[in-house]
Design a protein around this motif. Structure first.
Motif, PDB file in Angstrom:
ATOM      1  N   GLY A  60       5.756 -26.232 -30.351  1.00  0.00           N
ATOM      2  CA  GLY A  60       5.903 -26.512 -28.925  1.00  0.00           C
ATOM      3  C   GLY A  60       5.360 -27.877 -28.551  1.00  0.00           C
ATOM      4  N   LEU A  61       5.365 -28.118 -27.265  1.00  0.00           N
ATOM      5  CA  LEU A  61       4.875 -29.375 -26.726  1.00  0.00           C
ATOM      6  C   LEU A  61       3.957 -29.038 -25.569  1.00  0.00           C
ATOM      7  CD1 LEU A  61       5.336 -32.483 -26.932  1.00  0.00           C
ATOM      8  CD2 LEU A  61       7.142 -32.198 -25.260  1.00  0.00           C
ATOM      9  N   LYS A  62       2.710 -29.516 -25.639  1.00  0.00           N
ATOM     10  CA  LYS A  62       1.752 -29.290 -24.557  1.00  0.00           C
ATOM     11  C   LYS A  62       1.355 -30.647 -24.000  1.00  0.00           C
ATOM     12  CE  LYS A  62      -0.232 -25.019 -26.296  1.00  0.00           C
ATOM     13  NZ  LYS A  62      -1.459 -24.311 -26.672  1.00  0.00           N
ATOM     14  N   LEU A  63       1.515 -30.797 -22.700  1.00  0.00           N
ATOM     15  CA  LEU A  63       1.201 -32.063 -22.045  1.00  0.00           C
ATOM     16  C   LEU A  63       0.205 -31.824 -20.923  1.00  0.00           C
ATOM     17  CD1 LEU A  63       4.846 -33.386 -21.692  1.00  0.00           C
ATOM     18  CD2 LEU A  63       3.217 -33.945 -23.470  1.00  0.00           C
ATOM     19  N   GLN A  64      -0.699 -32.769 -20.773  1.00  0.00           N
ATOM     20  CA  GLN A  64      -1.712 -32.688 -19.721  1.00  0.00           C
ATOM     21  C   GLN A  64      -1.721 -34.020 -18.985  1.00  0.00           C
ATOM     22  OE1 GLN A  64      -5.476 -31.408 -21.200  1.00  0.00           O
ATOM     23  NE2 GLN A  64      -6.580 -32.076 -19.397  1.00  0.00           N
ATOM     24  N   SER A  65      -1.768 -33.946 -17.649  1.00  0.00           N
ATOM     25  CA  SER A  65      -1.754 -35.182 -16.866  1.00  0.00           C
ATOM     26  C   SER A  65      -3.044 -35.958 -17.062  1.00  0.00           C
ATOM     27  CB  SER A  65      -1.527 -34.878 -15.385  1.00  0.00           C
ATOM     28  OG  SER A  65      -2.601 -34.137 -14.854  1.00  0.00           O
ATOM     29  N   ASP A  66      -2.925 -37.254 -16.913  1.00  0.00           N
ATOM     30  CA  ASP A  66      -4.060 -38.152 -17.044  1.00  0.00           C
ATOM     31  C   ASP A  66      -4.623 -38.396 -15.644  1.00  0.00           C
ATOM     32  OD1 ASP A  66      -5.888 -40.125 -17.576  1.00  0.00           O
ATOM     33  OD2 ASP A  66      -4.478 -41.447 -18.599  1.00  0.00           O
ATOM     34  N   PRO A  67      -5.879 -38.009 -15.367  1.00  0.00           N
ATOM     35  CA  PRO A  67      -6.428 -38.177 -14.018  1.00  0.00           C
ATOM     36  C   PRO A  67      -6.580 -39.634 -13.587  1.00  0.00           C
ATOM     37  CG  PRO A  67      -8.102 -37.313 -15.514  1.00  0.00           C
ATOM     38  CD  PRO A  67      -6.816 -37.366 -16.276  1.00  0.00           C
ATOM     39  N   ARG A  68      -6.528 -40.572 -14.537  1.00  0.00           N
ATOM     40  CA  ARG A  68      -6.660 -41.987 -14.188  1.00  0.00           C
ATOM     41  C   ARG A  68      -5.334 -42.602 -13.741  1.00  0.00           C
ATOM     42  NH1 ARG A  68      -9.236 -42.219 -19.753  1.00  0.00           N
ATOM     43  NH2 ARG A  68      -7.038 -42.156 -20.108  1.00  0.00           N
ATOM     44  N   VAL A  69      -4.228 -41.898 -13.958  1.00  0.00           N
ATOM     45  CA  VAL A  69      -2.912 -42.442 -13.609  1.00  0.00           C
ATOM     46  C   VAL A  69      -2.703 -42.352 -12.105  1.00  0.00           C
ATOM     47  CG1 VAL A  69      -0.432 -42.106 -13.851  1.00  0.00           C
ATOM     48  CG2 VAL A  69      -1.901 -41.902 -15.837  1.00  0.00           C
ATOM     49  N   ARG A  70      -2.326 -43.456 -11.520  1.00  0.00           N
ATOM     50  CA  ARG A  70      -2.017 -43.524 -10.086  1.00  0.00           C
ATOM     51  C   ARG A  70      -0.562 -43.943  -9.944  1.00  0.00           C
ATOM     52  NH1 ARG A  70      -5.991 -40.921  -9.691  1.00  0.00           N
ATOM     53  NH2 ARG A  70      -8.042 -41.688  -9.227  1.00  0.00           N
ATOM     54  N   PRO A 126       2.583 -38.465 -13.758  1.00  0.00           N
ATOM     55  CA  PRO A 126       1.176 -38.489 -14.175  1.00  0.00           C
ATOM     56  C   PRO A 126       0.994 -38.240 -15.676  1.00  0.00           C
ATOM     57  CG  PRO A 126       1.614 -36.430 -13.055  1.00  0.00           C
ATOM     58  CD  PRO A 126       2.871 -37.239 -13.022  1.00  0.00           C
ATOM     59  N   LEU A 127       2.104 -38.065 -16.391  1.00  0.00           N
ATOM     60  CA  LEU A 127       2.052 -37.879 -17.836  1.00  0.00           C
ATOM     61  C   LEU A 127       2.582 -39.163 -18.477  1.00  0.00           C
ATOM     62  CD1 LEU A 127       3.813 -34.386 -17.828  1.00  0.00           C
ATOM     63  CD2 LEU A 127       1.361 -34.791 -17.863  1.00  0.00           C
ATOM     64  N   PRO A 128       1.755 -40.186 -18.577  1.00  0.00           N
ATOM     65  CA  PRO A 128       2.253 -41.503 -18.975  1.00  0.00           C
ATOM     66  C   PRO A 128       2.917 -41.507 -20.347  1.00  0.00           C
ATOM     67  CG  PRO A 128      -0.142 -41.443 -19.103  1.00  0.00           C
ATOM     68  CD  PRO A 128       0.306 -40.147 -18.490  1.00  0.00           C
TER      69      PRO A 128
END
Length: 175
Positions: A7-17, A142-144
């Motif tokens: 599978g593919l698990k992605l987590q947003s980066d809190p620093r991304v604006r 938010p998932l660069p």
């Protein structure tokens, strides 16, 4: 990105604006200052023409409210965290809203996805899964750098992906 197994698990980066966030805040500040000035002008105009003063003050207050909602939306976007898990059978999106202290989870089965609408634009990159029972929008901004990974994963699983930028034809609507 967290990847384990097939599978593919992605987590947003809190620093991304979002692109242009700083410019948006400058515009909100300038708009607020000018609205306050117009409210002050309406106070000085009131003894001469009460109706015009009320109209000016009302318009300025309405504009400040609009700016407030825009600011709240920008803050809310910055306080949300997205977790997307794609497996061979399902797509699960979990949104954690740290501003309102809430957590939302939505799931669709990959076999049920009629098509996925991919928006590759830099500021609003997202993908929308269309099924007969749900429409799930997954923000990819938010998932660069992960947008293409998601599209490739879906293509590999046989899910038709419509790239709106390339004028791909949209399949028949879901009934």
């Amino acid at each position: 990105m967290i990847q384990t197994g097939p599978g593919l698990k992605l987590q947003s980066d809190p620093r991304v604006r979002r692109v242009g966030t700083e410019a948006l805040w400058v515009a909100i500040a300038i708009g607020t200052v000018f609205s306050v000035l117009w409210i002050l002008v309406s106070v000085f105009v009131a003894p001469y023409n009460l109706y015009w003063a009320v109209v000016m003050a009302s318009a300025a207050i309405a504009f400040v409210l609009l700016l407030g909602f825009t600011a709240y939306g920008s803050i809310r976007d910055g306080k949300r965290r997205y977790y997307l898990e794609l497996t061979d059978s399902e797509a699960v999106l979990t949104v954690t809203d740290h501003l309102e202290k809430k957590k939302f989870t939505q799931m669709v089965l990959l076999d049920d996805i009629v098509y996925a609408e991919y928006y590759p634009y830099r500021d609003s990159r997202s993908i929308i899964f269309h099924t007969s029972y749900a429409r799930m929008e997954v923000p990819l901004w938010p998932l660069p750098g992960m947008g293409q990974d998601v599209v490739d994963f879906l293509d590999g699983r046989g899910v038709p992906v419509v790239d709106v930028q390339s004028d791909d034809p949209i399949p028949d609507p879901v009934s």
